[in-house]
Design a protein around this motif. Structure first.
Motif, PDB file in Angstrom:
ATOM      1  N   ALA A 133       0.835  -1.207   0.000  1.00  0.00           N
ATOM      2  CA  ALA A 133       0.000   0.000   0.000  1.00  0.00           C
ATOM      3  C   ALA A 133       0.867   1.253   0.000  1.00  0.00           C
ATOM      4  O   ALA A 133       0.568   2.233  -0.688  1.00  0.00           O
ATOM      5  CB  ALA A 133      -0.927   0.007   1.213  1.00  0.00           C
ATOM      6  N   SER A 135       3.963   1.521  -1.188  1.00  0.00           N
ATOM      7  CA  SER A 135       4.567   1.659  -2.522  1.00  0.00           C
ATOM      8  C   SER A 135       3.550   2.191  -3.516  1.00  0.00           C
ATOM      9  O   SER A 135       3.860   3.032  -4.351  1.00  0.00           O
ATOM     10  CB  SER A 135       5.074   0.316  -3.037  1.00  0.00           C
ATOM     11  OG  SER A 135       5.943  -0.272  -2.123  1.00  0.00           O
ATOM     12  N   ALA A 136       2.323   1.680  -3.402  1.00  0.00           N
ATOM     13  CA  ALA A 136       1.285   2.092  -4.346  1.00  0.00           C
ATOM     14  C   ALA A 136       1.004   3.587  -4.248  1.00  0.00           C
ATOM     15  O   ALA A 136       0.554   4.204  -5.202  1.00  0.00           O
ATOM     16  CB  ALA A 136       0.003   1.298  -4.106  1.00  0.00           C
ATOM     17  N   LEU A 137       1.272   4.168  -3.067  1.00  0.00           N
ATOM     18  CA  LEU A 137       1.068   5.613  -2.909  1.00  0.00           C
ATOM     19  C   LEU A 137       2.257   6.409  -3.437  1.00  0.00           C
ATOM     20  O   LEU A 137       2.239   7.633  -3.433  1.00  0.00           O
ATOM     21  CB  LEU A 137       0.846   5.949  -1.436  1.00  0.00           C
ATOM     22  CG  LEU A 137      -0.533   5.617  -0.873  1.00  0.00           C
ATOM     23  CD1 LEU A 137      -0.511   5.639   0.641  1.00  0.00           C
ATOM     24  CD2 LEU A 137      -1.565   6.597  -1.402  1.00  0.00           C
TER      25      LEU A 137
ATOM     26  N   ASN B  49       0.612  -1.328 -11.788  1.00  0.00           N
ATOM     27  CA  ASN B  49       1.505  -0.383 -11.115  1.00  0.00           C
ATOM     28  C   ASN B  49       2.748  -1.089 -10.559  1.00  0.00           C
ATOM     29  O   ASN B  49       3.366  -0.634  -9.605  1.00  0.00           O
ATOM     30  CB  ASN B  49       0.782   0.418 -10.029  1.00  0.00           C
ATOM     31  CG  ASN B  49       0.262  -0.454  -8.910  1.00  0.00           C
ATOM     32  OD1 ASN B  49       0.314  -1.671  -8.982  1.00  0.00           O
ATOM     33  ND2 ASN B  49      -0.236   0.174  -7.863  1.00  0.00           N
ATOM     34  N   ARG B  77       3.795   5.381  -9.640  1.00  0.00           N
ATOM     35  CA  ARG B  77       2.769   4.860  -8.732  1.00  0.00           C
ATOM     36  C   ARG B  77       2.011   5.979  -8.029  1.00  0.00           C
ATOM     37  O   ARG B  77       0.831   5.826  -7.696  1.00  0.00           O
ATOM     38  CB  ARG B  77       3.404   3.953  -7.677  1.00  0.00           C
ATOM     39  CG  ARG B  77       3.826   2.599  -8.225  1.00  0.00           C
ATOM     40  CD  ARG B  77       4.643   1.881  -7.185  1.00  0.00           C
ATOM     41  NE  ARG B  77       5.031   0.548  -7.602  1.00  0.00           N
ATOM     42  CZ  ARG B  77       6.143  -0.036  -7.195  1.00  0.00           C
ATOM     43  NH1 ARG B  77       6.967   0.601  -6.368  1.00  0.00           N
ATOM     44  NH2 ARG B  77       6.437  -1.262  -7.586  1.00  0.00           N
ATOM     45  N   PHE B  84      -7.099  -1.619  -2.086  1.00  0.00           N
ATOM     46  CA  PHE B  84      -6.848  -3.046  -1.884  1.00  0.00           C
ATOM     47  C   PHE B  84      -8.050  -3.747  -1.260  1.00  0.00           C
ATOM     48  O   PHE B  84      -8.903  -3.125  -0.615  1.00  0.00           O
ATOM     49  CB  PHE B  84      -5.647  -3.238  -0.956  1.00  0.00           C
ATOM     50  CG  PHE B  84      -4.348  -2.738  -1.530  1.00  0.00           C
ATOM     51  CD1 PHE B  84      -3.465  -3.602  -2.156  1.00  0.00           C
ATOM     52  CD2 PHE B  84      -4.004  -1.394  -1.452  1.00  0.00           C
ATOM     53  CE1 PHE B  84      -2.276  -3.148  -2.681  1.00  0.00           C
ATOM     54  CE2 PHE B  84      -2.820  -0.929  -1.976  1.00  0.00           C
ATOM     55  CZ  PHE B  84      -1.948  -1.810  -2.591  1.00  0.00           C
ATOM     56  N   ARG B 150      -7.724   8.195   0.547  1.00  0.00           N
ATOM     57  CA  ARG B 150      -6.268   8.276   0.613  1.00  0.00           C
ATOM     58  C   ARG B 150      -5.654   8.222  -0.787  1.00  0.00           C
ATOM     59  O   ARG B 150      -4.724   8.968  -1.102  1.00  0.00           O
ATOM     60  CB  ARG B 150      -5.722   7.109   1.457  1.00  0.00           C
ATOM     61  CG  ARG B 150      -4.217   7.093   1.572  1.00  0.00           C
ATOM     62  CD  ARG B 150      -3.742   6.015   2.505  1.00  0.00           C
ATOM     63  NE  ARG B 150      -3.909   4.674   1.930  1.00  0.00           N
ATOM     64  CZ  ARG B 150      -3.487   3.552   2.518  1.00  0.00           C
ATOM     65  NH1 ARG B 150      -2.907   3.612   3.696  1.00  0.00           N
ATOM     66  NH2 ARG B 150      -3.679   2.382   1.954  1.00  0.00           N
TER      67      ARG B 150
END
Lengths: 230, 243
Positions: A133, A135-137, B49, B77, B84, B150
């Motif tokens: 999560a 990294s995804a940000l 990603n 990214r 998720f 977020r």
């Protein structure tokens, strides 16, 4: 049984025992725990980095340190550091390091091996979705570790880390081999000087026992609180 | 916006997870990916990603090649929002700090700006009052709405959803889907892995059906629900729509 024991010797030695001895012991414990945690975390990150060579180096280091008796490491390090210093800096004679610096470096390096295993377990306890999560940000690996993984790992492992620090607190008494005036060293010196071995060593035992006991109790309280928060 | 061409992924040569997957998502499009579990749909969306590596093929997002070693992945990214299955909020941070962290560290926004953006998005998903709480104090549906907020805080050019409602209690599914429907109506480009066929019918432009690592069907929504071409898609649809 206690007929010919003189407990007043303890009262008279109290300022010396605590201001010199305990101050040293606590300083060494605190700094070694801090340094050991930082170095140990670095070792843990090396082992988990996925780079084989880095992992191997850290692994060998940890296994090596954990296979040696602490007192031997303290002893050897004290004699070796001046020569290592000489070799590193290219000076003409061995660098004098001083007993405190030498023992601090020893404890940091030794404790790092133990702290690294604790932090490794802590990092592994974080689900893989968390770094994903982060990294995804767009957080980098370093930021992910610093802001997401390590704070959680540290919090999860806090009770174990403190328990290890209590062990460290007791282990610091081994610096007596370098004739350093830590708490036990101070008690020992008074004992020799006044010929009051039983009283002083008894008192030293009581103090170590009391402090460690209180700290352990605090850890249990902490554990209960953390368990609720999570 | 997203170009996926001939992507293959395997763990061992005999264990292929993705086989020659080719598709694309254009700007403003909502694409739903469905299929039985183990069909590789989550893996495919994670390849977009680069959370999952793949062995051959190409994926590019907004013209940037994901599988190019020279690509600045964190930067890429940060422009691709992801939600998720298990929310993955950061449990040690307050809700508002969950929204601010990446804004401040990745986009270098000031604390005030990040807070303002965060509060605005929390209000939008109806959770302004929860800003100072920790994730563990929120219900699953609320957590997932925070997770969407977020991701949106980074002003993404596309949003990826990986089974966003699969881990939720049934009564919380709709509150999350409502947020996603709103997003779709606003023109957000979305790639959504989900079993929620109601959602697909409502907002999807296209539906991709995957089975055993292959893209079996890639069709406009009306065609997919009207008369799926493949047997496997027909069977799948009849199973999940029969209740």
């Amino acid at each position: 049984m206690f007929g010919n024991l003189d407990f007043d010797v303890i009262r008279r030695a109290l300022p010396y025992l605590f201001f010199e001895g305990m101050t040293f012991t606590l300083t060494l414990t605190g700094l070694a725990a801090l340094g050991g945690l930082v170095f140990g975390t670095a070792l843990a990150l090396m082992r988990l980095s996925g780079f084989k060579i880095l992992g191997r180096i850290a692994g060998v280091y940890v296994d090596f340190m954990r296979s040696l008796p602490l007192v031997l490491v303290i002893f050897w390090f004290y004699f070796l550091v001046p020569y290592i210093g000489q070799w590193v800096t290219g000076a003409s004679r061995p660098i004098s390091v001083g007993a405190f610096a030498s023992s601090l470096i020893t404890f940091i390096m030794f404790e790092a091996a133990y702290f690294s295993e604790i932090m490794r377990a802590g990092i592994q306890s974080i689900s893989r979705g968390q770094p994903a999560a982060a990294s995804a940000l767009g957080l980098t690996y370093g930021q992910t570790m610093r802001y997401v993984v390590l704070p959680q790992a540290f919090r999860n492992m806090l009770p174990v880390l403190i328990t290890q620090t209590i062990v460290l607190f007791q282990d610091t008494s081994l610096v007596y081999v370098l004739s350093i005036t830590d708490f036990l060293g101070a008690a020992s010196k008074v004992a020799q000087r006044d010929g009051r071995l039983v009283e002083m060593y008894l008192f030293a035992a009581v103090v170590y026992f009391t402090i460690s006991c209180i700290a352990s109790y605090a850890v249990r309280r902490l554990q209960a609180r953390i368990a609720i928060v999570r | 916006m997203i170009e996926i061409s001939h992507v293959n992924k395997w763990y061992t040569p005999s264990f292929q997870v993705l086989t020659d997957c080719t598709t694309s998502v254009t700007k403003g499009e909502v694409v739903v990916v469905c299929g039985p579990s183990g069909s590789g749909k989550s893996t495919l969306i994670k390849c977009v990603n680069a959370l999952e590596p793949f062995q051959s093929g190409d994926i590019s997002v907004d013209g940037t090649k994901v599988n190019d070693p020279k690509t600045n992945l964190p930067k890429l990214r940060s422009r691709v929002g992801m939600v998720f299955q298990h929310f993955e909020l950061f449990p040690h941070l307050k809700i508002i700090d969950n929204l601010c962290l990446a804004q401040e560290k990745v986009l270098n926004r000031s604390r005030d700006k990040a807070m303002a953006k965060g509060m605005q998005l929390l209000e939008r998903v109806g959770l302004k009052e929860q800003a100072q709480k920790f994730p563990a104090n929120l219900s699953g549906g609320q957590q997932q709405r925070v997770a969407i907020a977020r991701a949106l805080a980074m002003d993404p050019i596309v949003m990826l959803f990986d089974e966003p409602t699969s881990a939720l209690d049934p009564e919380m599914v709709s509150e999350v889907l409502d947020v996603m429907v709103d997003l779709a109506h606003e023109g957000m480009t979305m790639m959504v892995v989900t079993h929620e066929m109601g959602f697909a019918r409502k907002v999807a432009n296209r539906v991709i059906f995957m089975d055993r690592g292959e893209i079996v069907e890639d069709a406009a929504k009306e065609d997919f629900f009207g008369k799926p071409r493949s047997d496997r898609a027909q069977k799948f649809l009849s199973k999940i729509l029969s209740h």
